[in-house]
Write a protein that holds these residues in place. Sequence first.
Motif, short mmCIF file in Angstrom:
data_model
loop_
_atom_site.label_atom_id
_atom_site.label_comp_id
_atom_site.label_asym_id
_atom_site.label_seq_id
_atom_site.Cartn_x
_atom_site.Cartn_y
_atom_site.Cartn_z
N ASP A 30 0.86 -1.17 -0.30
CA ASP A 30 0.14 -0.12 0.06
C ASP A 30 0.83 1.34 0.12
OD1 ASP A 30 -1.73 2.15 0.35
OD2 ASP A 30 -2.96 1.06 1.90
N SER A 31 0.99 2.06 -1.12
CA SER A 31 1.91 2.92 -1.34
C SER A 31 1.94 3.99 -0.39
CB SER A 31 2.06 3.28 -2.62
OG SER A 31 2.71 2.50 -3.65
N LEU A 32 0.54 4.31 -0.29
CA LEU A 32 0.19 5.50 0.48
C LEU A 32 -0.12 5.06 1.82
CD1 LEU A 32 -1.50 8.15 -2.01
CD2 LEU A 32 0.96 7.87 -1.49
N GLY A 33 -0.62 3.99 2.32
CA GLY A 33 -0.87 3.43 3.53
C GLY A 33 0.42 2.77 4.07
N ASN A 34 1.58 2.86 3.54
CA ASN A 34 2.90 2.61 4.12
C ASN A 34 2.61 1.11 4.81
OD1 ASN A 34 3.23 5.23 3.52
ND2 ASN A 34 3.60 6.01 5.62
N LYS A 35 2.45 0.23 4.07
CA LYS A 35 2.31 -1.07 4.29
C LYS A 35 2.77 -2.10 3.37
CE LYS A 35 -1.83 -0.18 7.45
NZ LYS A 35 -0.84 -0.43 8.45
N ILE A 36 3.36 -3.39 3.51
CA ILE A 36 3.66 -4.22 2.99
C ILE A 36 2.68 -5.43 3.45
CG2 ILE A 36 5.36 -6.16 2.35
CD1 ILE A 36 7.64 -4.17 3.29
N PHE A 37 1.99 -6.44 2.56
CA PHE A 37 1.25 -7.63 2.62
C PHE A 37 1.90 -8.87 2.00
CE2 PHE A 37 -1.56 -3.69 2.38
CZ PHE A 37 -2.56 -3.96 3.52
N ARG A 38 1.48 -10.05 2.64
CA ARG A 38 1.85 -11.23 2.18
C ARG A 38 0.73 -12.12 2.29
NH1 ARG A 38 6.59 -13.97 5.34
NH2 ARG A 38 4.63 -14.68 6.51
N ALA A 39 0.44 -13.10 1.30
CA ALA A 39 -0.52 -14.16 1.43
C ALA A 39 -0.18 -15.00 0.56
CB ALA A 39 -1.76 -13.31 0.95
N THR A 40 -0.90 -16.28 0.92
CA THR A 40 -0.83 -17.48 -0.01
C THR A 40 -1.45 -17.11 -1.39
OG1 THR A 40 -3.01 -18.43 0.78
CG2 THR A 40 -0.96 -18.96 2.16
N GLU A 41 -1.32 -18.10 -2.25
CA GLU A 41 -1.87 -18.09 -3.67
C GLU A 41 -3.37 -17.85 -3.49
OE1 GLU A 41 -2.56 -21.16 -7.31
OE2 GLU A 41 -0.88 -21.70 -5.85
N ASP A 42 -4.06 -18.51 -2.57
CA ASP A 42 -5.57 -18.33 -2.34
C ASP A 42 -5.80 -17.05 -1.38
OD1 ASP A 42 -6.02 -20.21 -4.21
OD2 ASP A 42 -5.66 -21.89 -2.72
N GLY A 43 -5.02 -16.09 -1.26
CA GLY A 43 -5.34 -15.09 -0.24
C GLY A 43 -5.52 -15.24 1.10
N ASN A 44 -4.92 -16.37 1.58
CA ASN A 44 -5.15 -16.68 3.12
C ASN A 44 -3.68 -16.36 3.79
OD1 ASN A 44 -7.58 -18.00 2.84
ND2 ASN A 44 -6.60 -19.67 1.79
N GLU A 45 -3.47 -16.62 5.12
CA GLU A 45 -2.64 -16.39 5.70
C GLU A 45 -1.92 -14.83 5.45
OE1 GLU A 45 0.51 -19.55 5.53
OE2 GLU A 45 -1.26 -21.05 5.48
N VAL A 46 -2.87 -14.02 5.56
CA VAL A 46 -2.58 -12.50 5.29
C VAL A 46 -1.64 -11.99 6.42
CG1 VAL A 46 -3.23 -10.11 4.77
CG2 VAL A 46 -4.45 -12.26 3.80
N LYS A 47 -0.40 -11.49 6.07
CA LYS A 47 0.39 -10.69 7.12
C LYS A 47 0.81 -9.47 6.71
CE LYS A 47 4.46 -11.35 10.09
NZ LYS A 47 3.96 -10.91 11.01
N VAL A 48 0.84 -8.48 7.52
CA VAL A 48 1.00 -6.97 7.12
C VAL A 48 2.14 -6.45 8.13
CG1 VAL A 48 -0.16 -4.81 6.84
CG2 VAL A 48 -1.53 -6.96 6.74
N ALA A 57 7.85 0.51 -4.22
CA ALA A 57 7.88 -0.97 -4.64
C ALA A 57 8.78 -1.74 -3.50
CB ALA A 57 8.46 -0.97 -5.96
N MET A 58 9.17 -2.83 -3.70
CA MET A 58 9.94 -3.80 -2.76
C MET A 58 10.22 -4.83 -3.65
SD MET A 58 7.61 -6.16 -0.49
CE MET A 58 8.91 -7.51 -0.53
N ALA A 59 11.52 -5.41 -3.23
CA ALA A 59 12.19 -6.65 -4.02
C ALA A 59 12.74 -7.57 -3.02
CB ALA A 59 13.24 -6.33 -5.08
#
Length: 290
Positions: A30-48, A57-59
């Motif tokens: 979230d560029s303006l919300g200052n957050k990084i998200f991660r999830a599984t292929e199906d959108g589960n196990e979301v971590k922020v 951006a990030m790499a």
Amino acid sequence: MDIKKLVACDTVLGEGPLWDIPEQRLYWIDSLGNKIFRATEDGNEVKVWDVPQNIGAMALRDKGGALLSLADGFYTFDFETGEATVLEKVQHKSATVRLNDGKVDKHGRYVCGSLETTETKPDALLYSVGTDLSVRQIDDNITVSNGPCWSPDGSIFYFADSRAKMIYAYDYDLETGAVSNKRDFHAFGPEDGLPDGATVDAEGCVWSAGVYKGKIHRIAPDGARLLTIDMPTLCVASVMFGGANLDRLYVPTMRTPPVPDVDETHPDAGSLFVIDGLGIRGVPENRFGG
């Protein structure tokens, strides 16, 4: 083809989807919300994770953690501690410039551009971060940097200036990271949106988000338009193939457009979407080698 909402993440400006094959996880920001998200292929196990500034951006890094394009420079990030550490601050041309979209080439370099936040002045630059952590400028006279990506063999670099409504192509020297022979690749018309985040598929076609018009465009290596997909929301910001077979197209969106002339009213704006059934595969994304 099936388009569905995958994660109701309510991003102010969802951007930068990144599918990592070793982890089998999708990252986005979230560029303006200052957050990084991660999830599984199906959108589960979301971590922020929270980051201390606007993030372009990030790499992910070979050595662990990530390289971030924050507003004022390049930072390393530790997912265990949540700490961002400055690598190098960049000297922007004006106070209204910040870093924006970036990706990694086949030799592990990170190429990232900046944007002028009023979207009216060509004060932005394009940078390359080497695996030795050196930062150098490789282009200038840009208003809004977006959509860096490469042909599957890495010899052509694609890059958009959103406000110019143009995707450019450059010859790319994988040995040195130098760009040359900049030329127009694909122009966006009034109903196409502005070229935003992009990726390349296994057939060498460029996929570009047409932000503010709710479009996703597939463009052949010769610059011809092959396909346009209409999305539920106007503010589609980027695209990335992912999933176990690299055949699912992930699309982050914006809840609040950063421009005054766009009114996004869709209730799912800001969510992460996925498109299935395209019958097309992407190419693996590289990790930063520094």
